[in-house]
Write a protein that holds these residues in place. Sequence first.
Motif, short mmCIF file in Angstrom:
data_model
loop_
_atom_site.label_atom_id
_atom_site.label_comp_id
_atom_site.label_asym_id
_atom_site.label_seq_id
_atom_site.Cartn_x
_atom_site.Cartn_y
_atom_site.Cartn_z
N CYS A 1 8.06 7.44 -11.29
CA CYS A 1 7.28 7.50 -10.04
C CYS A 1 7.34 6.17 -9.30
CB CYS A 1 5.83 7.87 -10.33
SG CYS A 1 5.61 9.51 -11.00
N ALA A 2 7.20 5.08 -10.04
CA ALA A 2 7.24 3.75 -9.41
C ALA A 2 8.63 3.47 -8.84
CB ALA A 2 6.83 2.69 -10.42
N THR A 3 9.67 3.84 -9.57
CA THR A 3 11.04 3.64 -9.08
C THR A 3 11.26 4.44 -7.82
OG1 THR A 3 11.78 3.29 -11.34
CG2 THR A 3 13.47 3.79 -9.71
N TRP A 4 10.79 5.69 -7.79
CA TRP A 4 10.92 6.55 -6.62
C TRP A 4 10.20 5.91 -5.43
CZ3 TRP A 4 7.49 9.47 -3.62
CH2 TRP A 4 8.06 10.50 -2.87
N ALA A 5 9.01 5.40 -5.64
CA ALA A 5 8.22 4.79 -4.56
C ALA A 5 8.87 3.51 -4.04
CB ALA A 5 6.81 4.52 -5.03
N VAL A 6 9.38 2.68 -4.94
CA VAL A 6 10.05 1.44 -4.51
C VAL A 6 11.31 1.77 -3.73
CG1 VAL A 6 11.29 -0.59 -5.37
CG2 VAL A 6 9.06 0.00 -6.32
N ALA A 7 12.04 2.80 -4.16
CA ALA A 7 13.24 3.21 -3.42
C ALA A 7 12.86 3.71 -2.02
CB ALA A 7 13.99 4.29 -4.19
N TRP A 8 11.76 4.44 -1.92
CA TRP A 8 11.29 4.89 -0.60
C TRP A 8 10.94 3.70 0.27
CZ3 TRP A 8 11.28 8.55 2.84
CH2 TRP A 8 11.59 9.85 2.45
N LEU B 1 17.97 6.66 -7.85
CA LEU B 1 17.41 5.63 -8.73
C LEU B 1 16.39 6.17 -9.73
CD1 LEU B 1 16.93 2.62 -6.28
CD2 LEU B 1 18.77 3.01 -7.92
N SER B 2 15.60 7.15 -9.31
CA SER B 2 14.52 7.62 -10.18
C SER B 2 14.87 8.89 -10.95
CB SER B 2 13.26 7.89 -9.35
OG SER B 2 13.48 9.00 -8.50
N GLY B 3 15.84 9.65 -10.47
CA GLY B 3 16.16 10.92 -11.11
C GLY B 3 15.23 12.05 -10.68
N LEU B 4 14.35 11.81 -9.70
CA LEU B 4 13.41 12.82 -9.23
C LEU B 4 13.96 13.45 -7.94
CD1 LEU B 4 10.08 10.85 -9.74
CD2 LEU B 4 11.12 12.51 -11.27
N ARG B 5 14.44 14.66 -8.05
CA ARG B 5 14.98 15.37 -6.89
C ARG B 5 13.85 16.04 -6.11
NH1 ARG B 5 17.66 19.70 -7.73
NH2 ARG B 5 16.68 20.12 -9.69
N THR B 6 13.95 15.99 -4.80
CA THR B 6 12.97 16.64 -3.94
C THR B 6 13.42 18.07 -3.68
OG1 THR B 6 12.48 14.53 -2.89
CG2 THR B 6 11.75 16.51 -1.74
N VAL B 7 12.52 19.02 -3.87
CA VAL B 7 12.83 20.43 -3.70
C VAL B 7 11.81 21.08 -2.77
CG1 VAL B 7 13.94 20.68 -5.97
CG2 VAL B 7 11.48 21.05 -5.74
N SER B 8 12.15 22.25 -2.31
CA SER B 8 11.24 23.02 -1.47
C SER B 8 10.33 23.82 -2.37
CB SER B 8 12.03 23.96 -0.57
OG SER B 8 11.17 24.78 0.17
N PHE C 1 0.83 -1.21 0.00
CA PHE C 1 0.00 0.00 0.00
C PHE C 1 0.86 1.25 0.00
CE2 PHE C 1 -3.50 -2.76 0.97
CZ PHE C 1 -4.62 -2.08 0.52
N ASP C 2 1.98 1.23 0.74
CA ASP C 2 2.88 2.39 0.77
C ASP C 2 3.45 2.67 -0.61
OD1 ASP C 2 4.44 4.45 2.15
OD2 ASP C 2 6.16 3.15 1.75
N THR C 3 3.89 1.63 -1.30
CA THR C 3 4.45 1.81 -2.64
C THR C 3 3.40 2.32 -3.62
OG1 THR C 3 6.05 0.06 -2.21
CG2 THR C 3 5.70 0.66 -4.50
N ALA C 4 2.22 1.73 -3.59
CA ALA C 4 1.15 2.17 -4.50
C ALA C 4 0.71 3.61 -4.18
CB ALA C 4 -0.04 1.22 -4.40
N TYR C 5 0.60 3.93 -2.91
CA TYR C 5 0.20 5.27 -2.47
C TYR C 5 1.19 6.33 -2.95
CZ TYR C 5 -0.04 9.04 1.05
OH TYR C 5 -0.08 10.24 1.69
N ARG C 6 2.47 6.05 -2.76
CA ARG C 6 3.50 7.02 -3.18
C ARG C 6 3.55 7.14 -4.71
NH1 ARG C 6 7.04 8.20 1.25
NH2 ARG C 6 6.83 6.66 2.90
N THR C 7 3.45 6.01 -5.40
CA THR C 7 3.49 6.03 -6.86
C THR C 7 2.36 6.85 -7.44
OG1 THR C 7 4.55 3.86 -6.96
CG2 THR C 7 3.45 4.62 -8.95
N MET C 8 1.14 6.57 -7.00
CA MET C 8 -0.01 7.26 -7.57
C MET C 8 -0.06 8.73 -7.17
SD MET C 8 -0.82 4.92 -9.46
CE MET C 8 -1.99 5.91 -10.34
#
Length: 141
Positions: free
Chosen positions: A98-105, A130-137, A62-69
């Motif tokens: 998005c899925a790669t980012w969620a699986v890494a989380w 892994l995903s190339g998605l950087r978190t920013v403010s 559920f955590d992975t699906a929640y973060r991905t979606m």
Amino acid sequence: MPRISEYSATGPADVRSVRAAGLIDLAVAAAVAMLAFPFPFVRATLPLPLFVTSIVIAILVFDTAYRTMSLRIWGRTPGMYLLDLGVSEARPLPLLACATWAVAWTAVVMAAVAGLPRPIHPERGLPATLSGLRTVSTRAR
């Protein structure tokens, strides 16, 4: 009040906010898993060790699906929204990223539970690498 998907990057995110957003999202996913999973029926049919394992697996799924979606739809999760965070890439985000980012989380969460170091960094952490998605403010300055 702006919508959850309307934001722009204003600078780098700090590690404490990223960790806090991750914990908020894990708590929400765990609550949804507890409400959605048929635990009484599973408990009646499985021995205790398998039952506990099924709970952990349900929460992680559920955590992975929640973060991905959430990331795919809004470009950030509700936990990130609460702490003025987002990802720097243009939306709509690719589903694979998005899925790669969620699986890494999810991997980071499992490492934290196991007592291993948590590689949570907005730009150099496991999800970003892994995903190339950087978190920013997204906080207005």
